[in-house]
Design an enzyme around this catalytic site. Structure first.
Site, mmCIF file in Angstrom:
data_model
loop_
_atom_site.group_PDB
_atom_site.id
_atom_site.type_symbol
_atom_site.label_atom_id
_atom_site.label_comp_id
_atom_site.label_asym_id
_atom_site.label_seq_id
_atom_site.Cartn_x
_atom_site.Cartn_y
_atom_site.Cartn_z
ATOM 1 N N HIS A 383 0.078 57.702 3.932
ATOM 2 C CA HIS A 383 -0.966 57.163 3.063
ATOM 3 C C HIS A 383 -1.310 58.116 1.909
ATOM 4 C CE1 HIS A 383 -1.455 54.305 6.247
ATOM 5 N NE2 HIS A 383 -1.855 55.217 7.107
ATOM 6 N N HIS A 545 0.180 49.959 7.193
ATOM 7 C CA HIS A 545 1.116 50.545 8.149
ATOM 8 C C HIS A 545 2.492 49.892 8.071
ATOM 9 C CE1 HIS A 545 -2.211 52.344 10.933
ATOM 10 N NE2 HIS A 545 -2.052 52.993 9.800
#
Length: 659
Positions: A383, A545
């Protein structure tokens, strides 16, 4: 009606064959087809959009070799998904139940809703038996309530299990099972030829938690292996029993006996339950499934199946373009996270420092101040600049970092907690993912044992991941950035721990995020895309994800895509004219600044038309999903206090704001 129309127009079956397959009269089939034509569902051919769920149901049935499958639309009707799933399950039961059946029943919100919806009459000699012992009476959907409600609806005899579902010890379980009354009840359970099963995730608000199953149980004993629960039994990703501390203390049907029941009806849906339902399907714990379209698509995507509208006979679908291998600036994939952390520390030596003995934990160079609440954040890699990008003055004091899209283990979280402690307690903030919840909870308990009070705030800003009535089940995504900022400023102002918790919770409740992807992200190990998106398609409601969205739709321009997201956000946020918001137009990895500015232009037009003012706007790579091509928009509804905290100075690798 839908099944009859599909079988008649698409499969070419005769009305007589359809009647035999559906268990109805030929006259009923004829009436179904006439009704389909009258409603405009069928003209010359079936409208593929209206029958998308039916196509998914057939794919799910074929892939998992199910006896039957019913998939309902994920939205519509104005009723919560739980109630619509219950109504669908009741219809399926009405179609399959027979006189003389012994039907076992588990418990949960969806199972009770199903029991409330049953309207079947005319059956005789039915027995309804609890599949487990009793649970806490603090919830309305107990095993007793589900069994008695269904028995009343069917005019059946109800057989309870006169014992708790969880007892104090294995010896107590053995003792109770030898009691004549309970032994007789368990004998009836063993004679069940059908069972109705709810499927629970392991999130804190899930049925299995609210039922009191895990009270006074060490979460670490099951956190690493279990992905869900069925009939009170914890199951692994492959549907096998997880032999945790409860297995030998549970009174009820075991998974081996469950698998021998001829008709095993699973009724469950929602994106938070995808992994648990998938595990039950993989383990053949259910052979009849009732779920919703978004959940079904996510399950099939997890199995590598790409679902689109029904295909017309004689018109093969065009092959989708696929990137076979994506080039990356990597060495060994297994070293990527460690090398990323090392490079980040070298790039920001004035801000970040390693924590000795914890290679996956970093701290702010400024260190904890005496009397200041420490702020610890964390989550999986992939991320970037999240999460280490938000460590520094006015933001977090320390961070724990996991593998790609995986929660950090408890040990680096504990190390970060110790490094952030200034004597006034520590606040943990993390996204609502089961691994993060479990591991941060364990680390908090370990810190408490060392005399450090810890409080936790779980972010839940992804409005696409669960309905508004189950907001606690939503994922925490790019809204993390604003929550970190509010909490960091509150801690920096030397506010007490409980006040910092209150402000961080207020921030997460006022954050609303939704994302759209044009291309999937790439696995570091395989260098291949994690799924496929057609050349004229986009994924709506993607997470961070690497997973698919909740729906696939036609590719549209920037303004229309922005409107799609803004409509959802404004609908739920419901700002009044004159309200202020903080905005984050975020790249999910590969989307360049040019496109983000175009999106921001339309976003601001929409807000101006609503009379909503943008107090602060962030644009760029703030919370990514590796190299996914896509964007997310986050809006946080401000009050005066949140606006002041947002404007508080900070200095970190990803966010620098001076007075």
């Amino acid at each position: 009606m839908l099944w009859a129309a599909w079988l008649y127009y698409e499969e070419g079956m005769t009305q007589g064959d359809i009647a035999a397959q559906m268990g109805v009269s030929r006259a009923s089939v004829n009436a179904y087809l006439a009704d389909a034509r009258a409603r405009g569902i069928v003209s010359i051919e079936i409208d593929p959009d209206r029958f998308r769920a039916l196509s998914i149901a057939q794919s799910l049935q074929d892939h998992f070799n199910l006896s039957d499958c019913l998939v309902i639309p994920s939205e519509g009707g104005g009723s919560p998904l739980v109630d619509r799933l219950g109504a669908a399950g009741a219809q399926l039961l009405a179609r399959t139940a027979q006189s003389g059946d012994t039907i076992a029943v588990t418990w949960g919100r969806t199972v009770l809703s199903m029991a409330d919806s049953v309207r079947t009459g005319g059956l005789q000699d039915l027995r309804i038996v609890q599949a487990t012992g009793g649970t806490t009476a603090k919830i309305p959907w107990t095993p007793e309530a589900c069994a008695t409600t269904l028995a009343d609806a069917l005019g059946a005899r109800c057989i309870p299990i006169s014992a708790p579902a969880i007892v104090s010890s294995p010896d107590m379980r053995t003792l109770l099972l030898h009691e004549p009354v309970i032994a007789e009840q368990m004998k009836v359970l063993a004679e069940a030829n059908r069972i109705i099963l709810g499927i629970s995730s392991l999130r804190p608000e899930s049925t299995i938690h609210s039922s009191g199953f895990f009270d006074a149980v060490d979460a670490q004993a099951y956190a690493n292996a279990a992905v869900g629960s069925i009939a009170g039994r914890l199951i692994s990703a492959t549907g096998e029993v997880v032999d945790g501390p409860l297995e030998a203390r549970t009174i009820g049907i075991d998974l081996n006996s469950l698998g021998k029941i001829p008709c095993r009806i699973g009724v469950a849906g929602g994106m938070d339950k995808v992994q648990a339902i998938l595990a039950a399907l993989r383990g053949r714990l259910v052979n009849v499934m009732v779920t919703d379209a978004d959940t079904a698509r996510a399950i099939l995507a997890s199995e590598g199946r790409d679902i689109d509208a029904p295909k017309r006979a004689g018109k093969p679908a065009a092959a989708l373009p696929e990137r076979v291998r994506v080039k990356k600036f990597l060495n060994r994939s297994q070293d990527a996270v460690s090398e990323t952390i090392a490079g980040a520390v070298l790039a920001h030596e004035e801000l970040l420092a390693p924590i000795e003995g914890a290679p996956r934990a970093l701290k702010a160079v400024t260190g904890p101040r005496p009397g200041k609440v420490g702020l610890v954040i964390g989550g999986g890699s992939g991320h970037e600049p999240g999460f280490f990008g938000y460590v520094g003055a006015g933001l977090a004091d320390a961070v724990a970092i996991g593998n790609v899209f995986a929660a950090p283990p408890p040990d680096p979280i504990l190390a970060a907690t110790l490094a952030a402690d200034g004597g006034a307690g520590v606040l943990h903030i993390f996204g609502n993912f089961s691994g993060d919840v479990m591991n941060f909870e364990m680390a908090a308990e370990m810190a408490a044992a060392r005399g450090i009070p810890v409080r936790s705030v779980i972010t839940t800003d992804d409005i696409a991941s669960a309905p508004v009535e189950t907001r606690a089940a939503r994922r925490g995504v790019a809204g993390n950035v604003f929550v970190f900022k509010i909490a960091g400023a509150a801690c920096d102002r030397m506010l007490p721990l409980e006040r910092c918790v209150e402000l961080a919770n207020r921030a997460t409740q006022r954050c609303f995020t939704m994302g759209i992807a044009l291309e999937p992200g790439t696995s570091l190990e395989t260098r291949r895309p994690s799924f496929r998106i057609g050349p004229e398609k986009m994924e709506i409601g993607v997470g961070v994800h690497g997973e698919r969205g909740i729906a696939s739709d036609r590719l549209v321009g920037a303004d229309e895509a922005t409107d799609l997201v803004v409509d959802r956000i404004l609908s739920e946020m419901a700002p009044a004219e004159g309200d202020r918001v903080a905005l984050l137009v975020n790249s999910l990895g590969s989307t360049p600044m040019m496109e983000l500015y175009i999106i921001n232009r339309r976003l601001r037009q929409r807000l101006r038309a609503r009379g909503v003012m943008a107090h602060r706007t962030l644009i760029g790579h703030y919370y990514t999903s590796l190299d996914m091509a896509g964007m997310s928009i986050t809006a946080m509804l401000l009050d005066d206090e949140l606006a002041s905290l947002l404007d508080h100075p900070c200095h970190s690798p990803a966010w620098h704001h001076a007075l």
